[in-house]
Design a protein around this motif. Sequence first.
Motif, PDB file in Angstrom:
ATOM      1  N   LEU A  22       0.801  -1.285  -0.032  1.00 20.59           N
ATOM      2  CA  LEU A  22      -0.052  -0.091  -0.033  1.00 20.59           C
ATOM      3  C   LEU A  22       0.943   1.286  -0.121  1.00 20.59           C
ATOM      4  CD1 LEU A  22      -2.891  -0.982   2.344  1.00 20.59           C
ATOM      5  CD2 LEU A  22      -2.769  -0.981   0.267  1.00 20.59           C
ATOM      6  N   ILE A  23       1.791   1.296   0.839  1.00 19.01           N
ATOM      7  CA  ILE A  23       2.693   2.509   1.033  1.00 19.01           C
ATOM      8  C   ILE A  23       3.510   2.652  -0.500  1.00 19.01           C
ATOM      9  CG2 ILE A  23       4.856   1.266   1.745  1.00 19.01           C
ATOM     10  CD1 ILE A  23       3.428   4.812   2.676  1.00 19.01           C
ATOM     11  N   ASP A  24       3.588   1.716  -1.608  1.00 14.86           N
ATOM     12  CA  ASP A  24       4.104   1.881  -2.712  1.00 14.86           C
ATOM     13  C   ASP A  24       3.217   2.278  -3.687  1.00 14.86           C
ATOM     14  OD1 ASP A  24       6.678   1.263  -1.405  1.00 14.86           O
ATOM     15  OD2 ASP A  24       6.501  -0.799  -1.990  1.00 14.86           O
ATOM     16  N   LEU A  25       1.995   2.409  -3.476  1.00 11.50           N
ATOM     17  CA  LEU A  25       0.977   2.738  -4.490  1.00 11.50           C
ATOM     18  C   LEU A  25       1.001   4.191  -4.984  1.00 11.50           C
ATOM     19  CD1 LEU A  25      -2.228   1.076  -2.908  1.00 11.50           C
ATOM     20  CD2 LEU A  25      -0.819   0.234  -5.053  1.00 11.50           C
ATOM     21  N   PRO A  26       0.870   4.508  -6.122  1.00 11.99           N
ATOM     22  CA  PRO A  26       1.004   5.791  -6.703  1.00 11.99           C
ATOM     23  C   PRO A  26      -0.027   6.769  -5.843  1.00 11.99           C
ATOM     24  CG  PRO A  26       1.151   4.397  -8.321  1.00 11.99           C
ATOM     25  CD  PRO A  26       0.788   3.768  -7.401  1.00 11.99           C
ATOM     26  N   GLU A  27       0.552   7.923  -5.452  1.00  4.00           N
ATOM     27  CA  GLU A  27      -0.401   8.993  -4.727  1.00  4.00           C
ATOM     28  C   GLU A  27      -1.721   9.037  -5.894  1.00  4.00           C
ATOM     29  OE1 GLU A  27      -0.487  13.454  -3.230  1.00  4.00           O
ATOM     30  OE2 GLU A  27       1.108  12.210  -2.930  1.00  4.00           O
ATOM     31  N   GLU A  28      -1.299   9.182  -7.155  1.00  2.00           N
ATOM     32  CA  GLU A  28      -2.455   9.334  -8.131  1.00  2.00           C
ATOM     33  C   GLU A  28      -3.597   8.351  -8.045  1.00  2.00           C
ATOM     34  OE1 GLU A  28       0.959   9.471  -8.873  1.00  2.00           O
ATOM     35  OE2 GLU A  28       0.897  11.734  -8.916  1.00  2.00           O
ATOM     36  N   TYR A  29      -3.199   7.166  -7.963  1.00  3.69           N
ATOM     37  CA  TYR A  29      -3.993   5.831  -7.555  1.00  3.69           C
ATOM     38  C   TYR A  29      -5.010   6.150  -6.384  1.00  3.69           C
ATOM     39  CZ  TYR A  29      -5.429   0.807  -7.896  1.00  3.69           C
ATOM     40  OH  TYR A  29      -6.144  -0.065  -7.846  1.00  3.69           O
ATOM     41  N   LEU A  30      -4.353   6.488  -5.488  1.00  4.46           N
ATOM     42  CA  LEU A  30      -5.295   6.492  -4.227  1.00  4.46           C
ATOM     43  C   LEU A  30      -6.118   7.827  -4.412  1.00  4.46           C
ATOM     44  CD1 LEU A  30      -2.360   6.030  -1.747  1.00  4.46           C
ATOM     45  CD2 LEU A  30      -4.411   4.525  -2.193  1.00  4.46           C
ATOM     46  N   LEU A  31      -5.780   8.770  -5.058  1.00  5.73           N
ATOM     47  CA  LEU A  31      -6.510  10.131  -5.126  1.00  5.73           C
ATOM     48  C   LEU A  31      -7.871   9.582  -6.084  1.00  5.73           C
ATOM     49  CD1 LEU A  31      -3.730  12.759  -5.802  1.00  5.73           C
ATOM     50  CD2 LEU A  31      -5.527  12.790  -4.005  1.00  5.73           C
ATOM     51  N   TRP A  32      -7.619   8.920  -7.129  1.00  6.28           N
ATOM     52  CA  TRP A  32      -8.554   8.330  -8.001  1.00  6.28           C
ATOM     53  C   TRP A  32      -9.822   7.859  -7.213  1.00  6.28           C
ATOM     54  CZ3 TRP A  32      -9.907   3.212  -9.389  1.00  6.28           C
ATOM     55  CH2 TRP A  32     -11.015   3.189 -10.467  1.00  6.28           C
ATOM     56  N   PHE A  33      -9.211   6.643  -6.188  1.00  2.38           N
ATOM     57  CA  PHE A  33     -10.322   6.325  -5.258  1.00  2.38           C
ATOM     58  C   PHE A  33     -10.966   7.374  -4.648  1.00  2.38           C
ATOM     59  CE2 PHE A  33      -8.054   2.273  -6.039  1.00  2.38           C
ATOM     60  CZ  PHE A  33      -8.943   1.276  -6.173  1.00  2.38           C
TER      61      PHE A  33
END
Length: 87
Positions: free
Chosen positions: A40-51
């Motif tokens: 999870l800590i390696d997920l791109p910030e953009e991907y988390l922002l999409w959610f």
Amino acid sequence: MTLSTKPKCCVCLETKVEKAQLIEIANTEMPFGKYKGRRLIDLPEEYLLWFARKENFPAGHLGELMALTLLIKTEGLSQLVQPLRRP
């Protein structure tokens, strides 16, 4: 604020973060999607922002961890989680 009161960081004011949650964020792998298998800590910030924009983090514990991961990343605190990674 009085002189004897220590200022708190904005993450601490908004969310009580447990050490166990930080360890989970450092070691839990994304179970689905484009980034399946990444921690999870390696997920791109953009991907988390999409959610977050869709207001649709997964239900349950995974969604809570993903939302907390986004908060950590947007506050620039990712390096605090890195030492908690297991090999």
